[in-house]
Design a protein around this motif. Structure first.
Motif, PDB file in Angstrom:
ATOM      1  N   LEU A 118       0.810  -1.218   0.000  1.00 50.69           N
ATOM      2  CA  LEU A 118       0.000   0.000   0.000  1.00 50.69           C
ATOM      3  C   LEU A 118       0.847   1.272   0.000  1.00 50.69           C
ATOM      4  CD1 LEU A 118      -2.936  -0.957   2.390  1.00 50.69           C
ATOM      5  CD2 LEU A 118      -3.047  -0.606  -0.068  1.00 50.69           C
ATOM      6  N   PRO A 119       1.895   1.356   0.820  1.00 48.67           N
ATOM      7  CA  PRO A 119       2.708   2.587   0.791  1.00 48.67           C
ATOM      8  C   PRO A 119       3.323   2.847  -0.574  1.00 48.67           C
ATOM      9  CG  PRO A 119       3.190   1.290   2.749  1.00 48.67           C
ATOM     10  CD  PRO A 119       2.364   0.419   1.855  1.00 48.67           C
ATOM     11  N   LYS A 122       0.712   4.143  -3.045  1.00 52.72           N
ATOM     12  CA  LYS A 122       0.379   5.544  -2.771  1.00 52.72           C
ATOM     13  C   LYS A 122       1.479   6.461  -3.271  1.00 52.72           C
ATOM     14  CE  LYS A 122      -1.363   8.479   0.954  1.00 52.72           C
ATOM     15  NZ  LYS A 122      -1.719   8.515   2.400  1.00 52.72           N
ATOM     16  N   PRO A 126      -0.008   8.025  -7.183  1.00 52.76           N
ATOM     17  CA  PRO A 126      -0.849   8.847  -6.302  1.00 52.76           C
ATOM     18  C   PRO A 126      -2.243   9.114  -6.858  1.00 52.76           C
ATOM     19  CG  PRO A 126       0.894  10.169  -7.323  1.00 52.76           C
ATOM     20  CD  PRO A 126       1.215   8.739  -7.609  1.00 52.76           C
ATOM     21  N   TYR A 129      -4.228   5.854  -6.677  1.00 51.06           N
ATOM     22  CA  TYR A 129      -4.520   5.510  -5.281  1.00 51.06           C
ATOM     23  C   TYR A 129      -5.642   6.388  -4.733  1.00 51.06           C
ATOM     24  CZ  TYR A 129      -3.723   4.330  -0.376  1.00 51.06           C
ATOM     25  OH  TYR A 129      -3.882   3.895   0.910  1.00 51.06           O
ATOM     26  N   GLU A 130      -5.566   7.691  -5.004  1.00 54.41           N
ATOM     27  CA  GLU A 130      -6.585   8.610  -4.509  1.00 54.41           C
ATOM     28  C   GLU A 130      -7.939   8.313  -5.151  1.00 54.41           C
ATOM     29  OE1 GLU A 130      -8.569  11.199  -2.351  1.00 54.41           O
ATOM     30  OE2 GLU A 130      -6.473  10.617  -2.006  1.00 54.41           O
ATOM     31  N   ASN A 133      -9.353   5.321  -3.524  1.00 55.43           N
ATOM     32  CA  ASN A 133      -9.855   5.694  -2.201  1.00 55.43           C
ATOM     33  C   ASN A 133     -11.279   6.248  -2.311  1.00 55.43           C
ATOM     34  OD1 ASN A 133      -9.164   5.728   0.569  1.00 55.43           O
ATOM     35  ND2 ASN A 133      -8.869   7.934   0.483  1.00 55.43           N
ATOM     36  N   ALA A 149      -8.570   0.041   3.766  1.00 54.66           N
ATOM     37  CA  ALA A 149      -7.322   0.293   3.028  1.00 54.66           C
ATOM     38  C   ALA A 149      -6.948  -0.862   2.103  1.00 54.66           C
ATOM     39  CB  ALA A 149      -6.186   0.563   4.012  1.00 54.66           C
ATOM     40  N   VAL A 152      -8.733  -0.464  -1.062  1.00 51.67           N
ATOM     41  CA  VAL A 152      -8.146   0.636  -1.828  1.00 51.67           C
ATOM     42  C   VAL A 152      -6.963   0.112  -2.641  1.00 51.67           C
ATOM     43  CG1 VAL A 152      -6.924   2.846  -1.706  1.00 51.67           C
ATOM     44  CG2 VAL A 152      -8.891   2.429  -0.212  1.00 51.67           C
ATOM     45  N   GLY A 153      -6.147  -0.741  -2.017  1.00 52.29           N
ATOM     46  CA  GLY A 153      -5.002  -1.327  -2.710  1.00 52.29           C
ATOM     47  C   GLY A 153      -5.414  -2.184  -3.887  1.00 52.29           C
ATOM     48  N   THR A 156      -6.760   0.028  -6.665  1.00 54.85           N
ATOM     49  CA  THR A 156      -5.622   0.718  -7.286  1.00 54.85           C
ATOM     50  C   THR A 156      -4.968  -0.192  -8.319  1.00 54.85           C
ATOM     51  OG1 THR A 156      -5.177   2.006  -5.278  1.00 54.85           O
ATOM     52  CG2 THR A 156      -3.403   1.861  -6.886  1.00 54.85           C
TER      53      THR A 156
END
Length: 273
Positions: A118-119, A122, A126, A129-130, A133, A149, A152-153, A156
């Motif tokens: 995930l990091p 992001k 970006p 990822y946004e 989200n 989260a 979200v991953g 993405t």
């Protein structure tokens, strides 16, 4: 416009002047007869994908998923398209629709699946990822779920795959994995300390991401005259570090790294010192 196959009560595969389309609408399958004319006014919407294989996959999926989820997924894909600049491969209509439906079912069954990296997502993607989200927020609002989260991953990844034209996440994950490994190696092995909020770091990170993408898809940089780089530059720490990164990539991933790639990576490293 003729009926090719009745998928279920609400979905019919039709042939419109040689182009296969999926017609959807409540109860349209009851009156559909194979090889007979289909009345287009009966359908609420039509889907046309860019290959017969995808059309077949979508029709099979539509036979198993309630029409409301297909409608909602279409809304979500239109939402994504407005926020992501890159064109999206039509396979997203299959992959994301299927994923959203089963994500909601998993939540109802209290089943958890762990997302990964995930990091890195992001950081490297970006916008995607946004957008993911926001998509998860829309799903939660519509279906009163509490997807978080991890979801979200996953979404993405679906967006990234659609941008790359991938049907699965294998190459997308390789790009993330190798990019992460290079950044970690620069910090831990070569002693680089990055200001991760700086524009210079952001530019280097994006360069590494596209370097990795080129390697995985075997895309070569245009051949340029690199002879003007002096022996002094080639003895510098940034160049020697870039050589070490080249060696690591070739040994661990069996990917060939051009000299051009080494030099351009070294230039980015020199800027960040």
């Amino acid at each position: 416009m003729k009926v090719v196959k009745k998928i279920n009560h609400n979905v019919v595969l039709i042939n419109d002047e040689g182009i296969e389309k999926i017609a959807m609408g409540k109860g349209i399958g009851f009156s559909a007869v194979v090889n007979q004319t289909f009345d287009p006014t009966l359908a609420d919407k039509f889907f046309t994908l860019d290959s017969k294989e995808k059309t077949k996959m979508f029709s099979e999926m539509a036979a198993q998923i309630p029409i409301e989820f297909i409608d909602f997924s279409e809304e979500i894909i239109q939402f994504i398209s407005k926020r992501i600049k890159s064109p999206l491969d039509s396979n997203i209509y299959i992959a994301l629709t299927d994923h959203i439906y089963f994500a909601i079912q998993r939540q109802k069954e209290d089943s958890q699946v762990s997302a990964i990296m995930l990091p890195e997502m992001k950081l490297l993607y970006p916008d995607e990822y946004e957008t993911a989200n926001e998509v998860v927020a829309l799903i939660n609002q519509r279906y009163n779920t509490e997807l978080g989260a991890n979801e979200v991953g996953f979404i993405t990844m679906h967006i990234i795959n659609a941008e790359l034209g991938e049907r699965n996440s294998l190459n997308s994950l390789k790009i993330l994995e190798l990019t992460k490994m290079i950044l970690q190696d620069l910090e831990k092995t070569h002693g680089y300390q990055f200001d991760k909020d700086s524009l210079t770091y952001h530019r280097m990170m994006i360069h590494i991401k596209f370097l990795v993408k080129r390697l995985i898809y075997k895309e070569e940089l245009p051949t340029e005259n690199i002879g003007f780089f002096t022996n002094t530059f080639r003895k510098s720490q940034p160049y020697q570090t870039a050589l070490a990164i080249k060696k690591m990539i070739e040994e661990k991933f069996q990917l060939d790294v051009q000299e051009n790639e080494v030099i351009y990576l070294a230039i980015h490293l020199a800027r960040i010192q």
